[in-house]
Design an enzyme around this catalytic site. Structure first.
Site, PDB file in Angstrom:
ATOM      1  N   CYS A   1       0.855  -1.181   0.000  1.00  0.00           N
ATOM      2  CA  CYS A   1       0.000   0.000   0.000  1.00  0.00           C
ATOM      3  C   CYS A   1       0.899   1.241   0.000  1.00  0.00           C
ATOM      4  O   CYS A   1       2.090   1.148   0.253  1.00  0.00           O
ATOM      5  CB  CYS A   1      -0.905  -0.005   1.222  1.00  0.00           C
ATOM      6  SG  CYS A   1      -0.035  -0.251   2.755  1.00  0.00           S
TER       7      CYS A   1
ATOM      8  N   CYS B   1       3.128   1.690   2.954  1.00  0.00           N
ATOM      9  CA  CYS B   1       4.281   0.796   3.028  1.00  0.00           C
ATOM     10  C   CYS B   1       5.439   1.381   2.223  1.00  0.00           C
ATOM     11  O   CYS B   1       6.596   1.313   2.629  1.00  0.00           O
ATOM     12  CB  CYS B   1       3.944  -0.588   2.475  1.00  0.00           C
ATOM     13  SG  CYS B   1       2.352  -1.219   2.971  1.00  0.00           S
TER      14      CYS B   1
END
Lengths: 77, 318
Positions: free
Chosen positions: A10, A13
């Protein structure tokens, strides 16, 4: 030293990975920063709320985007 | 308590901008200023405190609460924990695997997965700020009931074979999640507020602006004619329309509030908002990594039906 950033990919991250690279660079450490996206491996660390920071196999923090300063603290511990 | 925002809007609209009271434009501007000031104030303060509470409930700990509980109690607890546990779509899969791994029944896991995005603090803040505590409380309670009920139905259907096979093979480690100090909790809450607000502010402002235009320009009872309680299709149509609007939940609520003021019935309004928050394509795509198609379809169908029931019940009661 090995720094692993756990997360399925995501945006948070990705930002965490950048922060970790910056932290390693600023401390001038000889550390390898890698991304772990495979679910089985993330779960093997017992992490249910990615993104997470793992330093030398130990979970240092989970569930949010840690700042460069915070990651530096993880690296010094 | 919120009078200060009305006074602020009075000052800006009448004094600063010198607009004449009573015109469409004035109504809209006044509405926009008052609501955006109020909503952002509420978002910052409430999200901050919710985040502080959340820092005590990381999912790794939540999971422990749910192990070896009586089934009904577990459903209720799962729905309640869904409200306070941090959740974002990218963590849906690890959460799911972690719960199933710990032996938490599939239905209970779904109660959690349904309540977590549906009954969240951003939706509740907007509902409280724009509709008042009464509607916010109705949304909270019916949202929890939908999560408990839909989770129970999925449990009764014994859908375990429709969980992706590899999920059962993952062996989960026991992480010691480091305990946070108070300083870290405050830091967490601050970054959480920043994170959420930076994502939703354009939607909130856009939503309030559209809502303001509707308030100022759309005739009273306009919607009553098309989507009033006499139209039996209004609720299912509202649910179908709500699904693609997921990422804009924060922007949708102010518009919905304006629509309700123009005659959209309470049940239809609730059903629409629940569809916006609970059902979303991105979440389905992500969950398809851990669920087989049959289970995703069942999940969407049961949640949709529960939401439609909520819509009809409230349209009938009110």
């Amino acid at each position: 030293m090995k720094v692993e950033i756990l997360g399925p990919g995501c945006p948070r991250c990705e930002n965490l990975l950048e922060n970790a690279q910056k932290a390693v660079e600023e401390l001038g450490l000889d550390a390898e920063v890698v991304k772990v996206t495979e679910m089985g491996k993330i779960m093997a660390y017992g992490v249910m709320s990615p993104p997470a920071v793992v330093v030398d196999g130990k979970v240092k923090g989970t569930g949010r985007l840690f700042s460069v300063e915070e990651i530096k603290r993880f690296l010094k511990e | 308590m919120f009078r200060v925002f009305t006074i602020l809007a009075d000052m800006i609209t009448y004094r600063l901008l010198g607009l004449e009271p009573g015109s469409h434009l004035t109504e809209s501007v006044h509405f926009f200023v008052e609501d955006s000031a109020k909503i952002f104030f509420l978002l910052v303060t409430i999200i901050f405190f919710v985040a502080l509470v959340r820092s005590f409930f990381p999912p790794e700990r939540t999971r422990k609460f749910l192990e070896n509980k009586n089934l009904f109690v577990a459903h209720v607890l799962a729905a309640l924990l869904g409200v306070v546990t941090p959740f974002c779509t990218c963590s849906a899969c690890p959460l799911f695997i972690g719960f199933v791994e710990a032996g938490i029944p599939l239905g209970v896991t779904f109660s959690f997965l349904i309540s977590s995005p549906m009954v969240n603090e951003v939706a509740l803040v907007l509902l409280f700020g724009l509709f008042g505590w009464y509607i916010a409380a109705i949304y909270l309670i019916t949202g929890l009931l939908v999560a408990i009920f839909a989770g129970m139905v999925i449990g009764w259907l014994n859908m375990e074979p429709y969980v992706a096979d590899y999920v059962w093979e993952i062996r989960m480690g026991q992480a010691e999640i480091p305990d946070m100090t108070w300083q870290e909790r405050l830091e967490y809450a601050k970054s959480y507020v920043k994170d959420i607000l930076s994502k939703i502010w354009p939607y909130v402002l856009g939503g309030i602006a559209i809502g303001a235009l509707v308030h100022g320009y759309v005739p009273q009872d306009f919607l009553l004619r098309y989507a009033g309680p006499d139209n039996p299709f209004a609720v299912p149509v509202a649910v179908i329309l709500g699904v693609p609007l997921y990422s804009n939940a924060a922007g949708v609520i102010p518009i919905v509030q304006a629509l309700m003021a123009k005659g959209l019935p309470l049940g239809t309004t609730l059903a629409f908002m629940m569809a916006v928050t609970a059902l979303s394509f991105p979440e389905m795509v992500i969950l398809s990594q851990v669920l087989k198609r049959e289970l995703i379809i069942t999940f969407v169908a049961i949640v949709s039906i529960s939401i439609i029931i909520v819509g009809y019940v409230f349209n009938f009661l009110v």
